[in-house]
Design an enzyme around this catalytic site. Structure first.
Site, PDB file in Angstrom:
ATOM      1  CG  ASP A 198      -1.016   1.418   3.304  1.00 25.70           C
ATOM      2  OD1 ASP A 198      -0.644   1.033   4.436  1.00 25.70           O
ATOM      3  OD2 ASP A 198      -1.629   0.686   2.504  1.00 25.70           O
ATOM      4  CG  PHE A 250     -12.409  -0.939   3.617  1.00 25.11           C
ATOM      5  CD1 PHE A 250     -11.411  -1.703   4.195  1.00 25.11           C
ATOM      6  CD2 PHE A 250     -12.494  -0.881   2.233  1.00 25.11           C
ATOM      7  CE1 PHE A 250     -10.513  -2.408   3.414  1.00 25.11           C
ATOM      8  CE2 PHE A 250     -11.595  -1.589   1.440  1.00 25.11           C
ATOM      9  CZ  PHE A 250     -10.608  -2.352   2.036  1.00 25.11           C
ATOM     10  NE  ARG A 284      -2.492  -3.061  -4.251  1.00 23.08           N
ATOM     11  CZ  ARG A 284      -2.451  -3.280  -2.950  1.00 23.08           C
ATOM     12  NH1 ARG A 284      -2.300  -2.282  -2.120  1.00 23.08           N
ATOM     13  NH2 ARG A 284      -2.579  -4.497  -2.459  1.00 23.08           N
ATOM     14  N   GLY A 318       0.768  -1.238   0.000  1.00 25.25           N
ATOM     15  CA  GLY A 318       0.000   0.000   0.000  1.00 25.25           C
ATOM     16  C   GLY A 318       0.800   1.290   0.000  1.00 25.25           C
TER      17      GLY A 318
HETATM   18  P1  IMP Z   1      -3.184  -2.895  10.916  1.00 23.86           P
HETATM   19  O1  IMP Z   1      -2.172  -3.965  11.222  1.00 23.86           O
HETATM   20  O2  IMP Z   1      -4.552  -3.283  11.420  1.00 23.86           O
HETATM   21  O3  IMP Z   1      -2.781  -1.529  11.380  1.00 23.86           O
HETATM   22  O4  IMP Z   1      -3.376  -2.872   9.357  1.00 23.86           O
HETATM   23  C1  IMP Z   1      -2.421  -2.437   8.499  1.00 23.86           C
HETATM   24  C2  IMP Z   1      -2.698  -2.887   7.090  1.00 23.86           C
HETATM   25  O5  IMP Z   1      -4.070  -3.294   6.881  1.00 23.86           O
HETATM   26  C3  IMP Z   1      -2.478  -1.744   6.150  1.00 23.86           C
HETATM   27  O6  IMP Z   1      -1.131  -1.640   5.754  1.00 23.86           O
HETATM   28  C4  IMP Z   1      -3.405  -2.088   4.992  1.00 23.86           C
HETATM   29  O7  IMP Z   1      -2.761  -2.959   4.105  1.00 23.86           O
HETATM   30  C5  IMP Z   1      -4.558  -2.826   5.643  1.00 23.86           C
HETATM   31  N1  IMP Z   1      -5.703  -1.921   5.882  1.00 23.86           N
HETATM   32  C6  IMP Z   1      -6.139  -1.452   7.081  1.00 23.86           C
HETATM   33  N2  IMP Z   1      -7.206  -0.641   6.924  1.00 23.86           N
HETATM   34  C7  IMP Z   1      -7.432  -0.577   5.589  1.00 23.86           C
HETATM   35  C8  IMP Z   1      -8.402   0.144   4.788  1.00 23.86           C
HETATM   36  O8  IMP Z   1      -9.283   0.904   5.254  1.00 23.86           O
HETATM   37  N3  IMP Z   1      -8.321  -0.046   3.435  1.00 23.86           N
HETATM   38  C9  IMP Z   1      -7.383  -0.843   2.853  1.00 23.86           C
HETATM   39  N4  IMP Z   1      -6.465  -1.521   3.562  1.00 23.86           N
HETATM   40  C10 IMP Z   1      -6.481  -1.395   4.927  1.00 23.86           C
END
Ligand code: IMP
Length: 185
Positions: free
Chosen positions: A110, A162, A175, A53
């Site tokens: 991201d 999301f 993307r 991302g």
């Molecule tokens: P975390 O470990 O829950 O902080 O998630 C991190 C990863 O989850 C990010 O690098 C994204 O790849 C994915 N992610 C989390 N929220 C979203 C979203 O709203 N849209 C798309 N990808 C997400």
């Protein structure tokens, strides 16, 4: 994927604009300056982007850093996100650079949602005894955070919704969008 000027449709889901390209670019320009100023000029920043991302965010940060900034760039990737959030399952990290001892590491994400991914990566990097580890994220969902770890540089704080676009995907689509869109309903 279908698109009109305000809405995007992917696999039966509708997304609407949350942050425009102009808004995103203006904020990244500010962030690049803020990051640059937080490291003395003689320090080299070891910037590590988290794939997939963050590839666009990293590229735009580099555009806006002063061109004489001392900087190394690399990327890493967590092999799979499936189930990571709820189970806390550990997935291998791909391509993490060695030799970070005494270096100033800047992890670039991201989006931080639960924060578990960045927490895991930070712990792995800490084992190499870097001089410092800081975290920059374009998007941050503070209400979804499940760790005590706080990003040092934040582009935008958003609701726990999301989002896609500007490197972020829904089922690997979206993307390429220049704006950031949020799932409707
Ligand atoms: P975390 O470990 O829950 O902080 O998630 C991190 C990863 O989850 C990010 O690098 C994204 O790849 C994915 N992610 C989390 N929220 C979203 C979203 O709203 N849209 C798309 N990808 C997400």
């Amino acid at each position: 994927m279908q698109k009109n000027h305000k809405l995007v449709y992917i696999n039966g889901k509708t997304f609407e604009v949350l942050l425009t390209q102009t808004h995103i670019q203006a904020r990244i320009r500010e962030l690049a300056w803020q990051i640059h100023q937080s490291y003395p000029q003689e320090q080299t920043i070891y910037l590590i982007g988290v794939l997939n991302g963050a590839f666009r965010f990293v590229a735009d940060l580099l555009t806006y850093f002063p061109q004489d900034r001392q900087l190394c760039v690399d990327f890493t990737k967590i092999s799979s996100y499936a189930g990571t959030y709820s189970t806390g399952e550990i997935h291998p990290i791909i391509g993490l650079k060695q030799g970070l001892k005494n270096k100033h590491v800047l992890l670039v994400e991201d989006i931080i949602d639960t924060g578990l991914t960045i927490q895991y990566l930070t712990k792995q990097i800490q084992q190499q005894q870097p001089f410092s580890v800081k975290i920059a994220t374009l998007l941050f969902k503070p209400q979804a955070l499940r760790t005590s770890l706080q990003p040092d540089f934040i582009g935008f704080e958003i609701e726990p919704l999301f989002v896609i676009g500007y490197g972020l995907d829904y089922n690997e689509q979206g993307r390429n969008l220049n704006d950031i869109y949020v799932l409707k309903d």
